[in-house]
Design a protein around this motif. Structure first.
Motif, PDB file in Angstrom:
ATOM      1  N   PHE A  73       0.833  -1.205   0.000  1.00 23.86           N
ATOM      2  CA  PHE A  73       0.000   0.000   0.000  1.00 23.86           C
ATOM      3  C   PHE A  73       0.868   1.255   0.000  1.00 23.86           C
ATOM      4  N   LEU A  74       1.910   1.260   0.826  1.00 24.93           N
ATOM      5  CA  LEU A  74       2.768   2.441   0.924  1.00 24.93           C
ATOM      6  C   LEU A  74       3.557   2.669  -0.358  1.00 24.93           C
ATOM      7  N   PHE A  75       4.044   1.571  -0.977  1.00 23.51           N
ATOM      8  CA  PHE A  75       4.851   1.703  -2.187  1.00 23.51           C
ATOM      9  C   PHE A  75       4.022   2.048  -3.422  1.00 23.51           C
ATOM     10  N   THR A  76       2.724   1.887  -3.342  1.00 25.52           N
ATOM     11  CA  THR A  76       1.865   2.196  -4.491  1.00 25.52           C
ATOM     12  C   THR A  76       1.018   3.438  -4.208  1.00 25.52           C
ATOM     13  N   VAL A  77       0.006   3.292  -3.387  1.00 22.77           N
ATOM     14  CA  VAL A  77      -0.888   4.426  -3.099  1.00 22.77           C
ATOM     15  C   VAL A  77      -0.138   5.560  -2.400  1.00 22.77           C
ATOM     16  N   GLY A  78       0.645   5.209  -1.358  1.00 23.89           N
ATOM     17  CA  GLY A  78       1.381   6.245  -0.630  1.00 23.89           C
ATOM     18  C   GLY A  78       2.385   6.965  -1.503  1.00 23.89           C
ATOM     19  N   ALA A  79       3.117   6.190  -2.329  1.00 26.56           N
ATOM     20  CA  ALA A  79       4.117   6.804  -3.214  1.00 26.56           C
ATOM     21  C   ALA A  79       3.450   7.682  -4.259  1.00 26.56           C
ATOM     22  N   ALA A  80       2.298   7.243  -4.802  1.00 29.81           N
ATOM     23  CA  ALA A  80       1.589   8.045  -5.809  1.00 29.81           C
ATOM     24  C   ALA A  80       1.092   9.355  -5.207  1.00 29.81           C
ATOM     25  N   LEU A  81       0.534   9.275  -3.985  1.00 30.10           N
ATOM     26  CA  LEU A  81       0.075  10.495  -3.322  1.00 30.10           C
ATOM     27  C   LEU A  81       1.242  11.433  -3.036  1.00 30.10           C
ATOM     28  N   GLY A  82       2.355  10.856  -2.575  1.00 28.73           N
ATOM     29  CA  GLY A  82       3.503  11.687  -2.242  1.00 28.73           C
ATOM     30  C   GLY A  82       4.115  12.344  -3.462  1.00 28.73           C
ATOM     31  N   HIS A  83       4.218  11.605  -4.570  1.00 24.87           N
ATOM     32  CA  HIS A  83       4.891  12.127  -5.756  1.00 24.87           C
ATOM     33  C   HIS A  83       3.969  13.004  -6.599  1.00 24.87           C
ATOM     34  N   PHE A  84       2.856  12.431  -7.043  1.00 26.16           N
ATOM     35  CA  PHE A  84       1.961  13.175  -7.942  1.00 26.16           C
ATOM     36  C   PHE A  84       1.091  14.182  -7.185  1.00 26.16           C
ATOM     37  N   GLY A  85       0.737  13.846  -5.950  1.00 25.29           N
ATOM     38  CA  GLY A  85      -0.072  14.772  -5.158  1.00 25.29           C
ATOM     39  C   GLY A  85       0.758  15.796  -4.425  1.00 25.29           C
ATOM     40  N   GLU A  86       2.091  15.673  -4.518  1.00 24.34           N
ATOM     41  CA  GLU A  86       3.019  16.610  -3.878  1.00 24.34           C
ATOM     42  C   GLU A  86       2.706  16.770  -2.390  1.00 24.34           C
ATOM     43  N   ARG A  87       2.685  15.623  -1.703  1.00 20.05           N
ATOM     44  CA  ARG A  87       2.457  15.625  -0.256  1.00 20.05           C
ATOM     45  C   ARG A  87       3.803  15.438   0.436  1.00 20.05           C
ATOM     46  N   PRO A  88       4.327  16.478   1.091  1.00 18.01           N
ATOM     47  CA  PRO A  88       5.702  16.429   1.615  1.00 18.01           C
ATOM     48  C   PRO A  88       5.914  15.383   2.700  1.00 18.01           C
ATOM     49  N   MET A  89       4.917  15.147   3.551  1.00 21.33           N
ATOM     50  CA  MET A  89       5.109  14.187   4.635  1.00 21.33           C
ATOM     51  C   MET A  89       5.258  12.777   4.093  1.00 21.33           C
ATOM     52  N   LEU A  90       4.502  12.437   3.064  1.00 20.88           N
ATOM     53  CA  LEU A  90       4.642  11.122   2.455  1.00 20.88           C
ATOM     54  C   LEU A  90       5.958  11.006   1.688  1.00 20.88           C
ATOM     55  N   ARG A  91       6.358  12.084   1.044  1.00 15.35           N
ATOM     56  CA  ARG A  91       7.639  12.055   0.328  1.00 15.35           C
ATOM     57  C   ARG A  91       8.797  11.860   1.308  1.00 15.35           C
ATOM     58  N   ASN A  92       8.752  12.525   2.436  1.00  9.93           N
ATOM     59  CA  ASN A  92       9.796  12.350   3.446  1.00  9.93           C
ATOM     60  C   ASN A  92       9.784  10.938   4.008  1.00  9.93           C
ATOM     61  N   LEU A  93       8.588  10.401   4.208  1.00 10.96           N
ATOM     62  CA  LEU A  93       8.455   9.043   4.728  1.00 10.96           C
ATOM     63  C   LEU A  93       9.083   8.029   3.785  1.00 10.96           C
ATOM     64  N   LEU A  94       8.983   8.293   2.479  1.00 10.76           N
ATOM     65  CA  LEU A  94       9.462   7.359   1.455  1.00 10.76           C
ATOM     66  C   LEU A  94      10.707   7.878   0.750  1.00 10.76           C
ATOM     67  N   SER A  95      11.504   8.686   1.427  1.00 11.58           N
ATOM     68  CA  SER A  95      12.668   9.290   0.785  1.00 11.58           C
ATOM     69  C   SER A  95      13.619   8.233   0.219  1.00 11.58           C
ATOM     70  N   PHE A  96      13.892   7.180   0.973  1.00 14.64           N
ATOM     71  CA  PHE A  96      14.798   6.132   0.477  1.00 14.64           C
ATOM     72  C   PHE A  96      14.181   5.393  -0.699  1.00 14.64           C
ATOM     73  N   TYR A  97      12.884   5.174  -0.658  1.00 16.26           N
ATOM     74  CA  TYR A  97      12.185   4.487  -1.758  1.00 16.26           C
ATOM     75  C   TYR A  97      12.280   5.297  -3.048  1.00 16.26           C
ATOM     76  N   PHE A  98      12.124   6.617  -2.930  1.00 17.37           N
ATOM     77  CA  PHE A  98      12.225   7.458  -4.117  1.00 17.37           C
ATOM     78  C   PHE A  98      13.661   7.538  -4.632  1.00 17.37           C
ATOM     79  N   GLU A  99      14.633   7.470  -3.720  1.00 21.22           N
ATOM     80  CA  GLU A  99      16.034   7.547  -4.123  1.00 21.22           C
ATOM     81  C   GLU A  99      16.527   6.233  -4.729  1.00 21.22           C
ATOM     82  N   GLN A 100      16.156   5.105  -4.131  1.00 21.67           N
ATOM     83  CA  GLN A 100      16.631   3.800  -4.596  1.00 21.67           C
ATOM     84  C   GLN A 100      15.461   2.810  -4.615  1.00 21.67           C
ATOM     85  N   PRO A 101      14.555   2.954  -5.561  1.00 24.37           N
ATOM     86  CA  PRO A 101      13.348   2.113  -5.566  1.00 24.37           C
ATOM     87  C   PRO A 101      13.645   0.620  -5.703  1.00 24.37           C
ATOM     88  N   LEU A 102      14.619   0.251  -6.522  1.00 25.80           N
ATOM     89  CA  LEU A 102      14.917  -1.171  -6.708  1.00 25.80           C
ATOM     90  C   LEU A 102      15.441  -1.806  -5.418  1.00 25.80           C
TER      91      LEU A 102
END
Length: 383
Positions: free
Chosen positions: A89-118
């Motif tokens: 849920f976090l890697f899909t819905v949460g990441a989409a909200l953080g990236h496309f919805g420009e939600r800073p708290m979710l982006r900070n929560l997933l900072s490592f995921y956005f930097e190194q997704p693989l």
């Protein structure tokens, strides 16, 4: 098995406090500091270990080691499945909200995921990458899988040996043993696996927090054998613990006069003595004082737990896994409501968020209670 209503009510209360702490509202400042240097998380881990000790020690005694290992593995797999679902849920819905919805708290929560997704995609299921808020269940899984070892050691060598080894592991954590092991892992894998920074391993250092769990197992074992009276402190110790607890609370909240010359609780003092990640000595000491103080008041807790508010909290405590999962899901969604990091929600929106989240948790507990009553009446689960 007979339920302990006061234990369920305490776990339910701690779940409510953790929810208020995790939700992005102004109430978190009060719920996170209610117990001074100690948070609700310490109590929840200890009580979960206590219930596990109470339940699984009886299973070990009545059904043997093989049945115990089977039950522990089954429960761990159940928790792991919940964790994977939350990660997805976090890697899909949460990441989409953080990236496309420009939600800073979710982006900070997933900072490592956005930097190194693989890396995040393989390290997450292996419990190596634990995003904030999703680092509690992995700790619980590890503690649960180690429960068979601790019980076997206690049965053969005594609880003094088990608690002594647990204390040594806690000391290893204080020497930053987890960082040392991670450095060894990064060096051993070399260029074949990207280096993992220490923060991705999760907030809780398992080497430190296992001490609370093992202590809970010991207390649960005493209750399972009908030796709960051994836990009652002598009157002098009881009053000393209550007085020291009150003193620590007054010190934390700065109610004491500066003339006493107590150390200032600044950032350096916090990291050295009260850090939550490593369960530093002062935090651990205050938790022990709180636990002893509650043990002194235990004969008053059961009537409170059997009253209407206590029964509601006990329902949450009995259904701790589904309630905790619902709380995490709603907290993650609530982070998507914050559009700018420095602009909080309005007061009515915060109140509606808190009421709605607690109502959803209560509904989950009610559903779980109905299902449990129909399938396993009277069962006590180590959730």
């Amino acid at each position: 098995m007979t339920r302990h209503a006061e234990l369920d009510a305490l776990r339910g209360l701690l779940l409510v406090l953790m929810t208020l702490t995790h939700l992005p509202t102004r109430y978190s400042a009060y719920s996170s500091q209610l117990f001074g240097f100690v948070s609700a998380a310490e109590g929840f881990v200890f009580l979960s270990g206590l219930v596990a000790g109470l339940v699984y020690w009886r299973i070990r005694q009545s059904q043997g080691e093989a049945a115990l290992r089977q039950r522990l593995r089954r429960r761990a797999w159940q928790l792991y499945g919940v964790h994977l679902a939350l990660l997805l849920f976090l890697f899909t819905v949460g990441a989409a909200l953080g990236h496309f919805g420009e939600r800073p708290m979710l982006r900070n929560l997933l900072s490592f995921y956005f930097e190194q997704p693989l890396v995040a995609l393989w390290a997450g299921p292996l419990l190596l990458y634990q995003p904030p808020l999703l680092d509690i269940l992995p700790t619980y899984i590890v503690l649960l899988l180690a429960t068979g070892f601790w019980m076997r050691l206690a049965a053969r060598r005594g609880w003094a040996t088990a608690l002594g080894l647990s204390l040594l592991l806690w000391a290893f954590a204080q020497l930053h043993g987890r960082a040392w092991l991670l450095a060894l892992f990064n060096r051993a894998t070399g260029d074949t696996v990207p280096n993992l920074p220490l923060p991705v391993l999760g907030y809780f250092d398992d080497f430190a927090w296992q001490l609370l769990w093992v202590s809970g197992l010991w207390v649960g074992h005493l209750l399972a054998e009908g030796r709960g009276q051994e836990l009652r402190p002598r009157p002098a110790l009881a009053w000393a613990a209550i007085g020291a607890t009150a003193f620590a609370l007054a010190w934390f909240h700065r109610w004491l006069p500066p003339s006493l010359g107590l150390p200032v609780v600044d950032a350096e003092f916090w990291l050295q003595w009260v850090d939550k990640v490593l369960l530093r000595p002062l935090r651990l000491s205050q938790f022990l004082l709180l636990a002893v103080s509650l043990a002194c008041l235990s004969h008053w807790l059961r009537p409170v737990a059997l009253a209407a508010p206590g029964r509601m909290l006990a329902g949450l405590g009995r259904a701790s896994l589904p309630v905790f999962s619902v709380h995490l899901l709603l907290v993650l969604l609530s982070l998507g409501l914050i559009q700018q990091e420095e602009v909080p929600l309005s007061a009515p929106a915060e109140l509606a968020l808190v009421i709605g989240t607690l109502a959803a948790m209560a509904a989950s507990a009610w559903r779980h209670g109905r299902r449990g009553t129909l399938s396993h009446p009277g069962a006590l689960r180590a959730a």
